[in-house]
Design an enzyme around this catalytic site. Structure first.
Site, PDB file in Angstrom:
ATOM      1  CB  ALA A 154      24.898  17.004  16.529  1.00 21.87           C
ATOM      2  N   GLY A 155      28.083  17.900  16.200  1.00 25.80           N
ATOM      3  CA  GLY A 155      28.978  18.464  15.196  1.00 25.80           C
ATOM      4  C   GLY A 155      29.997  17.458  14.664  1.00 25.80           C
TER       5      GLY A 155
ATOM      6  N   GLY B  41      27.471  14.750  10.259  1.00 25.41           N
ATOM      7  CA  GLY B  41      27.326  13.631   9.335  1.00 25.41           C
ATOM      8  C   GLY B  41      26.408  12.547   9.856  1.00 25.41           C
TER       9      GLY B  41
ATOM     10  CG  ASP C  51      28.174  20.845  29.162  1.00 27.69           C
ATOM     11  OD1 ASP C  51      27.851  19.637  29.133  1.00 27.69           O
ATOM     12  OD2 ASP C  51      29.249  21.234  29.641  1.00 27.69           O
TER      13      ASP C  51
ATOM     14  CB  CYS D  54      36.610   8.878  16.017  1.00 28.56           C
ATOM     15  SG  CYS D  54      37.422   8.408  14.480  1.00 28.56           S
TER      16      CYS D  54
END
Length: 454
Positions: free
Chosen positions: A261-262, A265, A311, A382
């Site tokens: 999740a980090g 956003g 993890d 990304c």
């Protein structure tokens, strides 16, 4: 000494010496220096412009200095890069760029290095940008190296981009992509659905129903004024989260998980979507500092979002059949976000790809295990690198066979999008959607959707 140049130089030194992230360090450096809006804008342009074009500038400096860039002391090298950027790519007067850069070297290293920097920069100032680009191109040993030096992208990234474009039959768009990668991206905001409206007087984002560009000023001020219900988020990132929440009709009581999740956003956008539809959301982030960012990110959403710090492979596999939707926004090379994190292109190497691809595959496999029958995992990176995108999806499908089916992510995004969105078919026949800076004005996000069969 102009404060803007000093701030830019200090940030460049931290990026070079301490692997700092410019997007995190620069705002604090500007604040500490007390720069006004005009000088803050100059410091930002100098910092990011120098980082984006570093490969080209290094080639120019090596030619002008008649020595390898690696043989120049790092503090001098960074000042030269900053000076060459001003000479070749800004309207700053050459004499001011030379004098200020030489003064930076003098303060860092004394008279000897300052004299060397003065000679190099004056030599650069005697040529035009076109002349230097021609000389740089003539120094290349291959066509790919020529493209690399001219576009300021490492050769391996140039080749990865070309292959990914070719998978869509668009290899001829490489130059446009590299050019877009070196342009400063506009700041895009997201209004969390159901919690903050898109301002009536704001221009709308092209694709995400919740996106609108920042008209000007400090984005942090807009975020603070909204209590976190408006946030800075690339439109591609918004679409990646919405691809999961809109992949099928949401049934009240669904249980969702954001596995990696980090910094949070996408988590916040999913939380708002879950709240509106009567679903619940959990998040997981291995790195404690990033897990704390996730907690802050979802604080504006009035629902409990537990954040674990495990993890992701263990976290998903420990609760088999528990979730209806899982987002795997996997760790990746990040070469799809070089507009916003230009220093990343100089830190990653091709050697980073195979272990990342292994981790990505293991995360997706664990996520499928954590799904109930009929549940959906969104695999997002990304990065457009085919080994991190198409390769991972193909490996997962090969390993799981008929246990999963791939959904058409492109069709989902077309339904979500406010306006027609061009998403060509992939040559491997998959349903994966690939976004591009030059085509969509977003980061180069790859989005794949897999459903667990009953």
């Amino acid at each position: 000494m102009q404060g803007a140049r000093r701030v830019a130089y200090d940030v460049l030194r931290a990026v070079d010496e301490a692997d700092a992230y410019a997007n995190l360090l620069l705002p604090h450096a500007i604040e500490r220096a007390g720069l006004d809006a005009k000088d803050a804008a100059l410091a930002t342009e100098l910092t990011y412009g120098t980082l984006r074009r570093r490969g080209t500038y290094d080639a120019v400096i090596a030619l002008a200095a008649d020595r390898r860039i690696e043989d120049i002391d790092p503090p001098v090298r960074d000042a030269l890069r900053l000076g060459v950027h001003q000479i070749l790519s800004t309207r700053v007067a050459s004499h001011a760029a030379v004098n200020e850069s030489v003064e930076l070297v003098r303060r860092a290293g004394g008279k000897g290095p300052a004299g060397f920097a003065n000679a190099v920069l004056r030599r650069v100032a005697r040529g035009t940008p076109g002349e230097w680009l021609q000389r740089v191109g003539e120094s290349a040993r291959s066509n790919d190296e020529r493209i690399s030096l001219a576009s300021s992208h490492p050769v391996w990234i140039v080749r990865a981009f070309r292959r990914a474009l070719a998978a869509e039959g668009r290899a001829d768009e490489l130059d446009a992509l590299l050019m877009a990668d070196n342009a400063a991206p506009r700041v895009t905001l997201a209004a969390l659905p159901g919690l903050a409206p898109v301002p009536a007087d704001a221009p709308r984002g092209q694709y995400s129903p919740y996106a609108f560009p920042l008209a000007g000023g400090d984005p942090d001020a807009a975020v603070s004024a909204s209590g976190g219900r408006v946030r800075v988020q690339d439109e591609g990132s918004q679409l990646a989260a919405l691809a999961l929440s809109r992949a099928s009709a949401i049934r009240p009581g669904e249980r969702w998980l954001d596995l990696c999740a980090g910094p949070g956003g996408k988590t916040a956008l999913l939380a708002a979507e879950a709240l509106a539809a009567g679903a619940s959301l959990e998040a997981n982030e291995l790195v404690p500092a990033r897990a704390e960012l996730v907690r802050r990110s979802v604080a504006a959403v009035p629902m409990e979002v537990p954040v674990s710090e495990e993890d992701g492979r263990t976290r998903a596999a420990s609760t088999p059949g528990a979730y209806d939707r899982i987002l795997v926004d996997a760790p990746c090379t990040g070469i799809g976000a070089l507009r916003r994190r230009p220093e990343a292109r100089w830190r990653k190497t091709p050697a980073a790809v195979p272990p990342l691809a292994t981790l990505q595959r293991e995360l997706v496999l664990a996520a499928v295990e954590g799904l109930r029958p009929g549940g959906i995992v969104a695999y997002v990176t990304c990065s457009p690198h085919l080994a991190e995108t198409a390769g991972v999806v193909a490996d997962v499908r090969r390993e799981l066979g008929d246990a999963v089916e791939e959904l058409d992510a492109r069709a989902v995004l077309r339904e979500v999008s406010r306006s027609p969105i061009e998403l060509p078919d992939q040559s491997d026949g998959s349903g994966r959607a690939q976004l591009w800076p030059h085509r969509h004005g977003t980061d180069a996000m790859s989005i794949a959707l897999l459903r667990k069969r009953a």
